[in-house]
Write an enzyme that holds these catalytic residues in place. Structure first.
Site, short mmCIF file in Angstrom:
data_model
loop_
_atom_site.label_atom_id
_atom_site.label_comp_id
_atom_site.label_asym_id
_atom_site.label_seq_id
_atom_site.Cartn_x
_atom_site.Cartn_y
_atom_site.Cartn_z
N GLY A 38 0.78 -1.24 0.00
CA GLY A 38 0.00 0.00 0.00
C GLY A 38 0.81 1.28 0.00
O GLY A 38 0.31 2.34 -0.39
N ASP A 94 0.55 3.36 4.05
CA ASP A 94 -0.55 4.11 3.47
C ASP A 94 -1.54 4.57 4.53
O ASP A 94 -1.95 5.73 4.56
CB ASP A 94 -1.26 3.27 2.39
CG ASP A 94 -1.66 1.86 2.86
OD1 ASP A 94 -1.36 1.49 4.02
OD2 ASP A 94 -2.27 1.13 2.06
N ASP A 97 -4.86 2.00 10.53
CA ASP A 97 -6.25 1.61 10.76
C ASP A 97 -6.34 1.09 12.20
O ASP A 97 -6.42 1.89 13.13
CB ASP A 97 -6.65 0.58 9.70
CG ASP A 97 -8.11 0.17 9.77
OD1 ASP A 97 -8.92 0.94 10.28
OD2 ASP A 97 -8.44 -0.94 9.30
N LYS A 125 -7.38 6.43 10.14
CA LYS A 125 -8.83 6.28 10.16
C LYS A 125 -9.35 6.52 11.57
O LYS A 125 -8.91 5.87 12.52
CB LYS A 125 -9.20 4.86 9.70
CG LYS A 125 -10.38 4.83 8.75
CD LYS A 125 -10.81 3.44 8.45
CE LYS A 125 -10.19 2.91 7.19
NZ LYS A 125 -10.76 1.60 6.80
N PHE A 146 -14.11 2.60 4.07
CA PHE A 146 -13.09 1.85 3.34
C PHE A 146 -12.68 2.65 2.12
O PHE A 146 -13.50 2.98 1.28
CB PHE A 146 -13.58 0.45 2.95
CG PHE A 146 -12.44 -0.43 2.58
CD1 PHE A 146 -11.67 -1.05 3.55
CD2 PHE A 146 -12.07 -0.59 1.25
CE1 PHE A 146 -10.58 -1.84 3.21
CE2 PHE A 146 -10.97 -1.37 0.89
CZ PHE A 146 -10.23 -1.99 1.89
N VAL A 147 -11.39 2.98 2.05
CA VAL A 147 -10.92 3.87 0.99
C VAL A 147 -9.94 3.18 0.05
O VAL A 147 -9.24 2.24 0.43
CB VAL A 147 -10.25 5.14 1.59
CG1 VAL A 147 -11.28 6.01 2.28
CG2 VAL A 147 -9.13 4.78 2.56
N ASP A 153 -5.76 -0.47 -1.87
CA ASP A 153 -6.51 -1.37 -2.75
C ASP A 153 -7.79 -1.88 -2.10
O ASP A 153 -7.95 -1.86 -0.88
CB ASP A 153 -5.65 -2.59 -3.09
CG ASP A 153 -5.55 -3.54 -1.90
OD1 ASP A 153 -5.08 -3.09 -0.83
OD2 ASP A 153 -5.97 -4.70 -2.01
N ARG A 159 -5.30 0.59 -6.83
CA ARG A 159 -4.10 1.24 -6.26
C ARG A 159 -3.62 2.38 -7.15
O ARG A 159 -2.95 3.30 -6.70
CB ARG A 159 -2.95 0.23 -6.14
CG ARG A 159 -3.18 -0.87 -5.12
CD ARG A 159 -1.86 -1.60 -4.83
NE ARG A 159 -2.05 -2.91 -4.24
CZ ARG A 159 -2.19 -3.15 -2.94
NH1 ARG A 159 -2.18 -2.16 -2.09
NH2 ARG A 159 -2.35 -4.38 -2.50
P1 IMP Z 1 -3.91 -2.00 10.45
O1 IMP Z 1 -2.92 -3.05 10.88
O2 IMP Z 1 -5.32 -2.35 10.86
O3 IMP Z 1 -3.55 -0.61 10.87
O4 IMP Z 1 -4.02 -2.11 8.90
C1 IMP Z 1 -3.23 -1.45 8.08
C2 IMP Z 1 -3.35 -2.03 6.69
O5 IMP Z 1 -4.69 -2.41 6.35
C3 IMP Z 1 -2.94 -0.93 5.76
O6 IMP Z 1 -1.59 -1.06 5.43
C4 IMP Z 1 -3.87 -1.15 4.57
O7 IMP Z 1 -3.21 -1.88 3.57
C5 IMP Z 1 -5.04 -1.94 5.07
N1 IMP Z 1 -6.23 -1.08 5.18
C6 IMP Z 1 -6.81 -0.59 6.29
N2 IMP Z 1 -7.86 0.19 6.01
C7 IMP Z 1 -7.93 0.24 4.65
C8 IMP Z 1 -8.80 0.92 3.73
O8 IMP Z 1 -9.73 1.66 4.08
N3 IMP Z 1 -8.55 0.70 2.41
C9 IMP Z 1 -7.53 -0.10 1.96
N4 IMP Z 1 -6.70 -0.74 2.78
C10 IMP Z 1 -6.90 -0.58 4.12
MG MG Z 2 -4.37 -3.30 1.40
#
Ligand code: IMP
Ligand code: MG
Length: 182
Positions: A38, A94, A97, A125, A146-147, A153, A159
């Site tokens: 990402g 990217d 979350d 987020k 969800f973006v 992606d 992407r």
């Molecule tokens: P985390 O471990 O939950 O912080 O997730 C991070 C990863 O989840 C990021 O590197 C993204 O690739 C993916 N992700 C989280 N939210 C989104 C979204 O809204 N769109 C696309 N990918 C996301």
């Molecule tokens: Mg992803």
């Protein structure tokens, strides 16, 4: 699909991110590590705005996601990570979350002996974090949607969009769990 941030807004956000990073590291050498997949678009735009002695490396994180939008078990592949021992490392992703990916990677890079580890993300987020950690550099806070686009992606698509868009609920298929790069 609704546009959330235009290409021009993204460019301004990356400009601001780069300015803060340049200021904080002054003329210290920096190792920038992008989290695949990402971060690739942000990484390419960001490093060209950072006028410091700079190395670039990559790590891969993937998680098994139910229906591709919910976080799952995290796997890290650091075969592509350069030697970071004694170096100042900036991890780039990217989106922040739940935060589990970034926290795991900070720990991993520390285990490889980095002198310092900071983190930069394009997006955070709101209301989703499950960890006691805040990235050092954040370009934009966005609502809990969800973006896609600018590196992000949905099932490996979108992407390449030059802007950031939110997918509508009926565009998200929650049915089949599968593994994907994050
Ligand atoms: P985390 O471990 O939950 O912080 O997730 C991070 C990863 O989840 C990021 O590197 C993204 O690739 C993916 N992700 C989280 N939210 C989104 C979204 O809204 N769109 C696309 N990918 C996301
Ligand atoms: Mg992803």
């Amino acid at each position: 699909m609704n546009t959330l941030l235009s290409a021009q807004q993204l460019e301004q956000g990356v400009d601001d991110l780069a300015a803060c990073i340049r200021r904080d590291y002054a003329s210290r050498p920096l190792t920038v590590v992008g989290i695949l997949t990402g971060s690739i678009v942000l990484l390419a735009d960001l490093i060209r705005r950072i006028d410091l002695p700079l190395r670039v490396g990559l790590v891969q994180a993937s998680s098994y996601r139910g229906g591709a939008t919910r976080p799952g078990e995290l796997r890290i592949n650091d075969d592509l990570l350069p030697d970071v021992s004694g170096r100042d490392v900036l991890l780039v992703d990217d989106i922040f979350d739940t935060g589990h990916t970034m926290v795991a990677l900070v720990e991993q890079v520390k285990r490889h002996g980095a002198a310092s580890v900071r983190t930069a993300v394009l997006l955070r987020k709101q209301g989703r974090q499950e960890v006691d950690y805040t990235p050092d550099y954040i370009a934009f806070d966005i609502p809990d949607e969800f973006v896609v686009g600018y590196g992000l992606d949905y099932r490996d698509l979108y992407r390449n969009l030059p802007y950031l868009a939110a997918l509508e609920a009926d565009e998200l298929d929650q049915s089949t769990p599968r593994e994907q790069g994050v």
